[in-house]
Design a protein around this motif. Structure first.
Motif, PDB file in Angstrom:
ATOM      1  N   GLU A 224       0.814  -1.216   0.000  1.00 17.49           N
ATOM      2  CA  GLU A 224       0.000   0.000   0.000  1.00 17.49           C
ATOM      3  C   GLU A 224       0.849   1.269   0.000  1.00 17.49           C
ATOM      4  O   GLU A 224       0.477   2.287  -0.584  1.00 17.49           O
ATOM      5  CB  GLU A 224      -0.905   0.019   1.240  1.00 17.49           C
ATOM      6  N   SER A 225       2.016   1.202   0.656  1.00 18.02           N
ATOM      7  CA  SER A 225       2.803   2.417   0.856  1.00 18.02           C
ATOM      8  C   SER A 225       3.782   2.710  -0.277  1.00 18.02           C
ATOM      9  O   SER A 225       4.403   3.783  -0.279  1.00 18.02           O
ATOM     10  CB  SER A 225       3.583   2.315   2.173  1.00 18.02           C
ATOM     11  N   VAL A 226       3.941   1.818  -1.242  1.00 17.96           N
ATOM     12  CA  VAL A 226       4.927   2.058  -2.300  1.00 17.96           C
ATOM     13  C   VAL A 226       4.448   3.195  -3.195  1.00 17.96           C
ATOM     14  O   VAL A 226       3.239   3.438  -3.330  1.00 17.96           O
ATOM     15  CB  VAL A 226       5.171   0.786  -3.149  1.00 17.96           C
ATOM     16  N   GLY A 254      -6.834  -3.745  -2.385  1.00 19.45           N
ATOM     17  CA  GLY A 254      -7.450  -3.099  -3.527  1.00 19.45           C
ATOM     18  C   GLY A 254      -6.714  -3.463  -4.799  1.00 19.45           C
ATOM     19  O   GLY A 254      -5.867  -4.361  -4.818  1.00 19.45           O
ATOM     20  N   VAL A 255      -7.024  -2.746  -5.872  1.00 20.90           N
ATOM     21  CA  VAL A 255      -6.415  -3.025  -7.168  1.00 20.90           C
ATOM     22  C   VAL A 255      -6.246  -1.713  -7.928  1.00 20.90           C
ATOM     23  O   VAL A 255      -7.020  -0.761  -7.742  1.00 20.90           O
ATOM     24  CB  VAL A 255      -7.278  -4.020  -7.981  1.00 20.90           C
ATOM     25  N   ILE A 256      -5.193  -1.665  -8.738  1.00 25.27           N
ATOM     26  CA  ILE A 256      -4.981  -0.547  -9.653  1.00 25.27           C
ATOM     27  C   ILE A 256      -4.973  -1.115 -11.061  1.00 25.27           C
ATOM     28  O   ILE A 256      -4.237  -2.065 -11.343  1.00 25.27           O
ATOM     29  CB  ILE A 256      -3.647   0.183  -9.382  1.00 25.27           C
ATOM     30  N   GLU A 278      -3.274   5.018  -2.073  1.00 21.62           N
ATOM     31  CA  GLU A 278      -4.124   6.167  -2.376  1.00 21.62           C
ATOM     32  C   GLU A 278      -4.727   6.082  -3.775  1.00 21.62           C
ATOM     33  O   GLU A 278      -5.806   6.616  -4.027  1.00 21.62           O
ATOM     34  CB  GLU A 278      -3.304   7.453  -2.251  1.00 21.62           C
ATOM     35  N   ALA A 279      -4.026   5.395  -4.680  1.00 20.79           N
ATOM     36  CA  ALA A 279      -4.501   5.310  -6.066  1.00 20.79           C
ATOM     37  C   ALA A 279      -5.448   4.142  -6.317  1.00 20.79           C
ATOM     38  O   ALA A 279      -6.218   4.160  -7.271  1.00 20.79           O
ATOM     39  CB  ALA A 279      -3.297   5.185  -7.012  1.00 20.79           C
ATOM     40  N   MET A 280      -5.394   3.157  -5.467  1.00 26.28           N
ATOM     41  CA  MET A 280      -6.178   1.935  -5.714  1.00 26.28           C
ATOM     42  C   MET A 280      -7.668   2.180  -5.526  1.00 26.28           C
ATOM     43  O   MET A 280      -8.085   3.157  -4.900  1.00 26.28           O
ATOM     44  CB  MET A 280      -5.733   0.834  -4.742  1.00 26.28           C
ATOM     45  N   HIS A 281      -8.475   1.275  -6.072  1.00 24.05           N
ATOM     46  CA  HIS A 281      -9.890   1.251  -5.678  1.00 24.05           C
ATOM     47  C   HIS A 281     -10.126  -0.031  -4.876  1.00 24.05           C
ATOM     48  O   HIS A 281      -9.647  -1.110  -5.240  1.00 24.05           O
ATOM     49  CB  HIS A 281     -10.836   1.384  -6.876  1.00 24.05           C
TER      50      HIS A 281
END
Length: 332
Positions: A224-226, A254-256, A278-281
């Motif tokens: 998550e933090s990368v 989540g997934v991107i 932050e970008a994932m849904h």
């Protein structure tokens, strides 16, 4: 023999043939629930269900071709069956028949010599005999324990000689018998797939997600933090157009996807300072490894996605699927 060809006459004969054969099957359908055919048909079903050996199907000429098809249909739908040629039976093949079997003999006339020669021997063994004929007063019908009357009003052949409507009726009645027996056995789609492993239906019903999913290093996933840039690199390396985003315990968060990237760009979001989390849904579409591959196809089509993550009961990512994988496995 004349070689004159008239397209109009040919089409007229073709239409008449189809109507005559359709009428023969329709008449059979109307008789199937009336005596004596109804009772005989029910007895035949019971005989096949109670059979402790194999179902032996036999017929001569055109009826022989129908008999082969009936044996194949029975065998593929849960009733072990095979075809025996009546002429070969007189020369040794009758040794394949036992008292545990059920013998089905097909003949429109019920008088074909190759069959009438061997059925007394079949009866002497104690083998149950089912006859499918077009004449209730025939030799074969009289020998039979169960007689299925498959009479037709007329053949479609303009000479009224070549078996046409009669073999169509035999074929339809044989299919009706096989379908009734498979239903009584509780024979289902999974059973059918096991007898058709090389066919398209077999692949659809026997192939599981675990058989076709990508595993190990082939599965795209990041923490998550990368930085978001690292997630993009992972998506590019793995070539699935997406990456899973997991927590410290490797559980799916989540997934991107490529689509997420396009939407972020359209919104003018600064991607440089963005993390994968932050970008994932969240709550992406997933599927368990033990599910059928065809179920993955259905979910992808329903949700209009082309890739899916495979998770275990604890939501750990254990695989990934792309629609191309399912195409390659010939599930689609």
């Amino acid at each position: 023999m004349s070689s004159d060809f008239s397209p109009e006459n040919s089409l007229r004969l073709a239409r008449e043939t189809l109507l005559i054969e359709a009428s023969a099957v329709q008449a059979l359908a109307e008789r199937i629930e009336r005596e004596p055919l109804a009772g005989a048909f029910t007895q035949a079903i019971r005989a096949l269900l109670e059979c402790r050996g194999r179902v032996v199907v036999s017929g001569m000429g055109k009826s022989g071709h129908v008999a082969r098809k009936l044996a194949a249909t029975l065998a593929s739908t849960g009733t072990p069956a095979y075809f025996v040629h009546p002429a070969e039976a007189s020369h040794g093949d009758l040794g394949m028949v036992t008292e545990q079997d059920v013998f089905i003999a097909l003949s429109n006339s019920g008088e074909v010599e190759e069959l009438t020669r061997i059925v007394p021997l079949v009866k002497r063994m104690g083998t149950r005999l089912i006859a499918i004929t077009g004449r209730a007063d025939s030799t074969l019908a009289r020998y039979a324990d169960i007689h299925l009357d498959c009479a037709v009003e007329s053949e479609a052949c303009p000479l009224r000689l070549s078996p046409t409507a009669s073999t169509t009726a035999q074929l339809a009645l044989g299919d009706a018998l096989a379908v009734a027996v498979l239903d009584a056995r509780g024979f289902g789609a999974d059973d059918f797939a096991r007898t058709h492993p090389g066919g398209a239906l077999g692949r659809r019903l026997l192939t599981h997600v675990s058989d076709v999913m990508r595993t190990g290093e082939r599965v795209p996933q990041v923490g998550e933090s990368v930085p978001f840039s690292d997630a993009l690199l992972e998506m590019t390396r793995k070539g699935l157009g997406m990456t899973a985003v997991v927590d410290e315990q490797s559980r799916l968060r989540g997934v991107i996807t490529d689509g997420d990237l396009r939407r972020l760009v359209e919104r003018g979001v600064d991607l440089r300072g963005l993390s994968a989390g932050e970008a994932m849904h969240p709550n992406p579409r997933t599927i368990p490894a033990q599910a059928l591959a065809v179920e993955a196809v259905q979910r992808m089509e329903r949700h209009r996605i082309s890739q899916m993550l495979v998770v275990d009961e604890q939501q750990h990512v254990i695989g990934a699927l792309h629609m191309h994988d399912l195409f390659a496995a010939k599930v689609v």
